[in-house]
Design an enzyme around this catalytic site. Structure first.
Site, PDB file in Angstrom:
ATOM      1  N   GLY A  14     150.653  19.292  70.928  1.00 31.13           N
ATOM      2  CA  GLY A  14     150.749  18.386  72.065  1.00 31.13           C
ATOM      3  C   GLY A  14     149.402  17.749  72.377  1.00 31.13           C
ATOM      4  O   GLY A  14     148.678  18.230  73.253  1.00 31.13           O
ATOM      5  N   SER A  30     148.485  13.680  71.544  1.00 36.04           N
ATOM      6  CA  SER A  30     148.549  12.256  71.904  1.00 36.04           C
ATOM      7  C   SER A  30     149.502  11.995  73.060  1.00 36.04           C
ATOM      8  O   SER A  30     150.505  12.696  73.241  1.00 36.04           O
ATOM      9  CB  SER A  30     148.990  11.427  70.697  1.00 36.04           C
ATOM     10  OG  SER A  30     148.034  11.483  69.672  1.00 36.04           O
ATOM     11  N   GLU A  52     143.112  20.196  60.906  1.00 36.39           N
ATOM     12  CA  GLU A  52     144.190  19.245  60.626  1.00 36.39           C
ATOM     13  C   GLU A  52     143.767  18.254  59.559  1.00 36.39           C
ATOM     14  O   GLU A  52     144.525  17.966  58.617  1.00 36.39           O
ATOM     15  CB  GLU A  52     144.578  18.488  61.898  1.00 36.39           C
ATOM     16  CG  GLU A  52     145.663  17.438  61.662  1.00 36.39           C
ATOM     17  CD  GLU A  52     146.042  16.681  62.926  1.00 36.39           C
ATOM     18  OE1 GLU A  52     147.084  16.003  62.893  1.00 36.39           O
ATOM     19  OE2 GLU A  52     145.307  16.757  63.927  1.00 36.39           O
TER      20      GLU A  52
END
Length: 433
Positions: free
Chosen positions: A160, A162, A277
């Site tokens: 969670g 953007s 990421e």
């Protein structure tokens, strides 16, 4: 660095021949790098290959990395953890194999699985992004509670970050957590939430200190997606599928104890997750596997009775992509070497996400061109190749060039932090002249 390649001590770890070396007369060039494995690492390589030969039939078919894994995929993941080919360096106390870090053994595993065409275990937001964040910054209780079930594939996570008004400028996020006793009461909205419909849990950025500067008032919270007040709405993309979602929070109560790191220091934790990421999106093993699939496509598909591989224009594009994938692979070794030596990989690390995502899209683009008129088919057309995976990848990978930091933002980061160039002009704050 683990001793595996025999390299001259004055060259440094994993140093490669540079253009400046090539330009020198032969008598003045540096000694070549000996890439022969040590006996220990050669024995380990044979061990990995023997495992793959013995267990090939147990490997799951299909992708399914982002969705909830099948029973077959869960069994494969458990087998890999047992033998140390997944979760290799995660401590046994947290459910991992517990091996000491060894850069060469990690590379041997990755290359062996890629060449065998077998999946290297589960790779998703929980395993590839949250777990390393918890290992780095989580509490002991959080590590013991969440890492084991996550690496086994029992818990699926979503991210969670953007919001509709906070994409590239993520620190402007407005989802808020108001303190109420031992809880935060969360209200707001997230967007582009991959796997939100399948996820059990979310790691989420929430503004808990509204009076502080925007980078300082954010907390990094983990909580269940079944918590009352959470609504998920699918977002259908141009692929025809809903890979992303909108996520709405209405009076969602989350215990304050579920903060990772310190309250109000979520920006620091979030950047640790973003680092992992971008590493996940820039995995050179995945690029090698896609390139192998492209080579096989060009060998087997034909036009007018001639294999596509014989087309000089398309073959030239393939060779260029092969060179770029090799460059990404060796750059990945440079980053791993720096990490193992406790050094900052600098520019080598900063280019990974940008280059890998664009390269993945170029590989799919060549596959589409190689297929000719078959490349525009979709949705179960009679002559569709590989169930439409090339068409799906071609469109989905455009989104990955944006996700995790857009290409434009990545170029700014490379220029400013990696090359020391002047910062991009920023607009003046409101009320200033």
């Amino acid at each position: 660095m683990a001793s595996g390649f025999r390299v001259s001590s004055r060259l440094g770890p994993l140093r490669r021949v540079e253009m400046a070396d090539v330009a020198r007369p032969p008598s003045s060039r540096r000694a070549p790098v000996d890439l022969t494995y040590s006996p220990e690492h050669e024995a380990f390589r044979r061990e990995v290959l023997a495992f793959l030969d013995a267990h090939r039939s147990k490997a799951p078919r299909g992708r399914g990395a982002a969705q909830r894994p099948s029973a077959e995929a869960l069994a494969w993941q458990a087998l890999l953890i047992e033998h140390g080919y997944a979760a290799r360096t995660i401590p046994k106390a947290y459910g991992g194999f517990g091996a000491a870090p060894d850069i060469l053994k990690s590379r041997i595993i990755g290359e062996a699985f890629t060449r065998a065409g077998l999946p290297p275990g589960l790779q998703n937001q929980g395993i590839s992004m949250l777990v390393p964040t918890l290992l780095e910054l989580g509490s002991e209780e959080q590590k013991l509670r969440w890492i084991g079930p996550t690496i086994r594939g029992e818990i699926i996570w979503c991210q969670g970050y953007s919001e509709p008004g906070a994409g590239s400028d993520l620190a402007s996020l407005q989802t808020r957590g108001i303190e109420d006793g031992d809880d935060f009461v969360i209200n707001g909205q997230k967007i582009w939430t991959s796997t939100a419909r399948e996820a059990d849990m979310i790691f989420c950025l929430v503004r808990t200190e509204p009076d502080k500067p925007k980078h300082d008032g954010i907390s990094y919270l983990i909580f269940s997606m079944s918590t009352p007040g959470i609504e998920v709405r699918p977002l259908v993309t141009m692929t025809g599928h809903a890979e992303f979602n909108e996520t709405f929070f209405t009076d969602v109560r989350v215990p304050k104890s579920q903060i990772v790191g310190q309250r109000g220091q979520g920006w620091f934790v979030a950047n640790a997750t973003l680092k992992h990421e971008r590493g996940m999106l820039g995995d050179p093993g995945q690029l090698e596997a896609r390139l192998q699939a492209l080579v096989e496509l060009m060998r087997t598909e034909s036009a007018d009775g001639v294999a596509i591989m014989e087309n000089p224009v398309l073959r030239d594009r393939l060779l260029r992509l092969q060179a770029e994938v090799a460059a990404m692979k060796f750059n990945g070794l440079r980053v791993l070497s720096a990490t193992m030596n406790g050094a900052d990989a600098g520019l080598a690390r900063l280019i990974v996400k940008l280059q890998a995502c664009e390269l993945a899209h170029q590989i799919s683009a060549l596959a589409i061109d190689a297929l000719g008129e078959l490349g525009v088919l979709y949705d179960g057309a009679p002559h569709l190749r590989a169930h439409g995976v090339w068409q799906q990848n071609y469109m989905f990978q455009l989104g990955l060039i944006i996700g995790g930091g857009t290409a434009q933002i990545q170029k700014n980061i490379v220029a400013e932090r990696g090359l020391g160039m002047p910062r991009e002009p920023r607009p003046a704050p409101e009320g200033t002249h």
